[in-house]
Enzyme design. Structure first.
Site, PDB file in Angstrom:
ATOM      1  N   CYS A  12      48.871  22.870  39.887  1.00  0.00           N
ATOM      2  CA  CYS A  12      48.181  23.314  41.098  1.00  0.00           C
ATOM      3  C   CYS A  12      48.668  24.698  41.493  1.00  0.00           C
ATOM      4  CB  CYS A  12      48.400  22.331  42.247  1.00  0.00           C
ATOM      5  SG  CYS A  12      50.091  22.331  42.861  1.00  0.00           S
ATOM      6  N   CYS A  15      52.345  25.226  41.969  1.00  0.00           N
ATOM      7  CA  CYS A  15      53.081  25.445  40.719  1.00  0.00           C
ATOM      8  C   CYS A  15      53.076  26.924  40.345  1.00  0.00           C
ATOM      9  CB  CYS A  15      52.458  24.637  39.586  1.00  0.00           C
ATOM     10  SG  CYS A  15      52.448  22.869  39.831  1.00  0.00           S
ATOM     11  N   ASP A 446      27.751  61.523  36.151  1.00  0.00           N
ATOM     12  CA  ASP A 446      27.745  62.690  35.285  1.00  0.00           C
ATOM     13  C   ASP A 446      26.336  62.803  34.690  1.00  0.00           C
ATOM     14  OD1 ASP A 446      28.804  64.797  33.581  1.00  0.00           O
ATOM     15  OD2 ASP A 446      28.623  63.338  31.961  1.00  0.00           O
ATOM     16  N   ASP A 643      30.927  59.825  30.450  1.00  0.00           N
ATOM     17  CA  ASP A 643      31.089  59.485  29.033  1.00  0.00           C
ATOM     18  C   ASP A 643      31.963  60.450  28.258  1.00  0.00           C
ATOM     19  OD1 ASP A 643      29.365  61.683  29.051  1.00  0.00           O
ATOM     20  OD2 ASP A 643      28.413  61.046  27.178  1.00  0.00           O
ATOM     21  N   ASP A 647      35.401  63.757  31.777  1.00  0.00           N
ATOM     22  CA  ASP A 647      35.180  62.813  32.873  1.00  0.00           C
ATOM     23  C   ASP A 647      36.394  61.918  33.125  1.00  0.00           C
ATOM     24  OD1 ASP A 647      32.513  63.650  33.227  1.00  0.00           O
ATOM     25  OD2 ASP A 647      31.850  62.361  31.593  1.00  0.00           O
TER      26      ASP A 647
END
Length: 850
Positions: A12, A15, A446, A643, A647
């Protein structure tokens, strides 16, 4: 260093909280995060200050087991079963046996204890005061096997209690043990009553044994844990499905002979042979052959990709047609598939910030529940209630409280959400990224490679009145063939297989253009400044050049022997789904900003065309990060989509960095979310999935808190004044149901429906086919408009474009979803019947050709 550990013995949230506390106390540990769902722990620590052995020892001291996990990157994913059995499967099978044995003894126990209440026949020796000992002893003997097969609750529960870190097992152990101990007490009291002739004592304890309560509690909790484990097993279905994609074997060329070897033995540099229907075992680059490859399982892109020499292929994609060979470049844990699996697993192993509240509550939950049970017991005794009544209230409190629901509320939703994203080609690197994505209010895009294709293409051919359009394109291609100008490739692509004359005495004129002799005549290609310097009269083209520039296109002038031949314009075309994606983002209430290094005029043209709210042009690579930071200082939550290498700083700075999958490794490494299909539309679904997941987590947390905040007071007897008390057996059933409800609710995320591009009603192209403007000058290339029914999304238009582009004589194709047509430019005669058959074979209906 960051290391993952397997943790055993947890049941649980209490724990997991205990394990985290134990490890976080170690000197040199920066952070420890335990995933209850996956039974794992991720630890960031200083190797100089603490070791893996120290960490495992701390976990064991807390009452649990731990062992370091070998990083996933060390081996390729494979369908071959590992040595030994999956611990989760073994635990589930063991739980099933426990449940079967428990039910086998619970049924007769309930019959003996309660059958007479329902008018069921019982042997005479169970009836009356004379059979009281037999009646009680039989129940005790029937509950013993149930306690034995479920002894794990006692072994773990009492050990955790002894270590002062009680958990759910402690609650179950205390509740059921208290019921049995009281039953034994009652059995002794019955014996005493029979021995002393106190029949009133016998009658009182004969019907208050509680053995059936203990058996029912243990059986119902085991049933709940079994159902919960089965449901939790489904949360990892996405990862298992991904791993099943990896082929077991590969066909490689060794000494010129095709040899089949295990996929994990493929080495970098090997030549791999792929035949129709085979799955690709590793990543690489095509060497020979042509084929069509289905990459949908990895990227989510439904349209097969054409592969020719030089093209990249991805592990786990399927070769649909043709045969080819490729050079293995990424093998084992370095393949795209292995990295996707690792990302999904890592995301499931991390914690979202929203989980912190549940963690804080879970850390003190069980001790508080035990305290409430003791207080309830004492208060009811003080109020004059019987020992049986007070004990029932205490047991009900212990067994109805559910730390499991709190602990599972977040991780199950995260696991299912990230798995669903992976199937859609959307990779969240961690749980924090998945949560943060729903808070975004500003999206920074971009331009090049994100909004646009990132590759220039010829958009307009405007020949002078006396010049043939085909001749203009032929001369332009001949002049640009030896050029290194960025637009040269676009012009050569437009020319296709057209025979080109040789350009002689080629000379580059920096900042202006080029000069060369074609067919013995001097030709010029470049900007207006070059034309003016060479005395070429370009007055008639000035207005056209101005118009093209305003549209964001780059016009190039071409002249021969001092006379203008015409203009060729090129631009970086907008991706088919960019307009729809930007419109949808704005409809979701997000502010969309475009960043670009292009000049202001080109940027404004793109902005106007796509309806973007704001554009920041002429931004230097190092300034993109500053732009994102400035937005954050205004209080905005920013997602940056890019990409390129330039960037990466902005992706890192943003609240959520989103990398286009076709981008550079640096951009992908810097991002929090990766869009595998390189399609901006997937950003829409990434944000929608994030919102759906967080909504699901909030529902789970609400249910867990609501259930416990209502259930515990009722179990303690808060509604006794209204005649309502809770039987411990009903409390156990409610506890089991709460955990199953939380996990089942999270599994609903598997039914998340991604929105399709074009569903917003926005056009996929800049203009409808019927309104496309014809370039000035006498057209030599034939243009036809094919009216098509059946196109429903961006994938449909792409499929139509691909099919028509393969027809000999077709120079270019542009399909328009809203206009329900495709505009085809022909450089050679093509029969309408051929065009109709091509579209029909692609799965669509032609209603007319103009």
């Amino acid at each position: 260093m960051k290391q993952k550990f397997d943790v055993t013995g947890m049941s649980c949230a209490a724990c997991s909280a205990a394990v985290e506390r134990a490890v976080n106390k170690l000197e040199g540990v920066d952070a420890a995060q335990v995933n209850l769902l996956a039974n794992s722990m991720q630890v960031e620590y200083d190797e100089a200050a603490v070791t893996e052995t120290d960490i495992c020892a701390a976990v064991e001291k807390a009452g649990y087991g731990a062992s370091p996990v070998v990083p996933a990157g060390k081996a390729a994913p494979t369908k071959a079963a590992p040595a030994g059995e999956d611990p989760a499967e073994a635990e589930l099978r063991g739980m099933k046996k426990r449940l079967a044995v428990s039910l086998a003894f619970l049924v007769p126990l309930m019959y003996v204890s309660m059958g007479h209440m329902m008018g069921l026949p019982l042997p005479a020796f169970f009836h009356g005061r004379e059979g009281a000992v037999t009646f009680a002893l039989t129940q005790f003997l029937l509950v013993l096997p149930i306690m034995y097969v479920n002894r794990k609750f006692y072994a773990v529960g009492f050990k955790s209690l002894w270590r002062r870190s009680p958990n759910m097992d402690s609650l179950i152990a205390l509740g059921s043990a208290a019921a049995v101990v009281y039953g034994l007490f009652a059995l002794y009291r019955i014996g005493w009553g029979l021995g002393t002739g106190d029949m009133e004592l016998v009658d009182r304890y004969r019907m208050d044994l509680y053995f059936e309560s203990a058996g029912t509690i243990l059986t119902l909790i085991t049933l709940g844990k079994f159902l919960e484990a089965r449901a939790k097993g489904r949360t990892g279905a996405a990862i298992r499905a991904l791993m099943d994609l990896a082929p077991d074997t590969a066909l490689v060329l060794r000494d010129g002979v095709e040899t089949e070897i295990p996929a994990e033995e493929v080495a970098v540099g090997d030549t791999v042979v792929i035949k129709p229907g085979m799955r690709i075992p590793v990543d690489g680059t095509v060497l020979t052959g042509l084929s069509s490859v289905d990459e949908s399982a990895v990227t989510g892109e439904s349209i097969p990709a054409e592969k020719a020499p030089g093209a990249r292929v991805i592990a786990a994609s399927i070769n649909r047609s043709g045969s080819f060979t490729f050079r293995a470049e990424k093998v084992g844990g370095d393949t795209t598939l292995a990295q996707i699996i690792a990302l999904v697993q890592d995301a499931g192993a991390t914690k979202a910030p929203i989980a912190k509240l549940a963690d804080k509550v879970s850390g003190v939950f069980v001790p508080v529940v035990i305290a409430i049970a003791l207080v309830a017991f004492g208060v009811w005794l003080a109020l004059g209630q019987t020992m049986e009544f007070a004990l029932a209230r205490a047991i009900s409190v212990l067994v109805i409280s559910c730390p499991c629901a709190l602990g599972l509320a977040t991780p199950v939703a995260i696991m299912v959400g990230t798995g669903k994203g992976a199937r859609l080609g959307i990779l969240y690197k961690n749980a924090e990224a998945l949560e943060n994505a729903h808070k975004i209010d500003t999206v920074v895009l971009d331009k090049t490679g994100t909004i646009t294709e990132g590759k220039p293409a010829v958009t307009d051919l405007l020949p002078a009145p006396s010049v043939d359009k085909t001749e203009l394109l032929r001369v332009a291609a001949a002049l640009e063939k030896p050029s290194e100008h960025p637009l040269a490739e676009a012009i050569l692509t437009a020319a296709g297989d057209m025979p080109l004359p040789e350009a002689e005495r080629f000379e580059a004129l920096p900042g202006r253009g080029v000069r060369a002799f074609v067919n013995g005549r001097e030709h010029l290609a470049g900007n207006l400044r070059l034309m003016e310097e060479q005395g070429v009269d370009a007055a008639w083209a000035a207005s056209e050049a101005e118009r093209l520039a305003k549209e964001g296109k780059t016009p190039l002038y071409f002249a021969a022997e001092g006379k203008l031949l015409g203009l060729v314009a090129a631009a970086d075309p907008v991706k088919p789904t960019s307009a729809a994606a930007i419109g949808e983002l704005q409809a979701m209430g997000l502010k969309v900003i475009m960043l670009t290094g292009d000049n202001a005029r080109t940027a404004e043209a793109i902005r106007a065309k796509l309806g973007i709210e704001q554009v920041v042009a002429e931004v230097l690579p190092q300034d993109k990060e500053a732009q994102v930071r400035a937005l954050q200082q205004q209080g905005r939550r920013v997602a940056m989509v890019g990409d390129g290498i330039n960037d990466a700083p902005a992706l890192t700075r943003a609240d959520v960095g989103v990398a286009i999958g076709a981008g550079t490794d640096v951009a992908i490494d810097s991002a929090d979310v990766v869009l595998m299909k390189s399609d901006l539309w997937d950003l829409v679904n990434a944000l929608r999935l994030s919102r759906a997941t967080i909504r699901n987590i909030r529902e789970n947390l609400f249910w867990a808190f609501f259930y416990n905040s209502i259930g515990i007071p009722v179990a303690a007897g808060a509604l006794y004044g209204f005649g309502l008390v809770l039987n411990p057996m009903l409390g156990a059933a409610a506890m089991s149901l709460s955990s199953v409800c939380v996990v089942s609710n999270a599994l609903r995320l598997n039914f998340f429906k991604p929105k399709q591009a074009g569903a917003s009603g926005l056009p996929q192209n800049n203009e409808p086919c019927a309104q496309s403007a014809q370039p000035k000058g006498e057209p030599v290339m034939t243009e036809k408009t094919i009216h098509i029914e059946g196109m429903a999304c961006g994938h449909c238009t792409a499929r139509v474009e691909k099919a028509l582009a393969e027809v000999p004589g077709v120079a270019s194709v542009k399909a328009d979803l809203e206009g329900k047509c495709a505009k085809v430019t022909l450089n050679a005669p093509v029969e309408d019947a051929v065009l109709t058959a091509t579209v029909t074979d692609a799965g669509y209906e032609v209603t007319g050709i103009e």
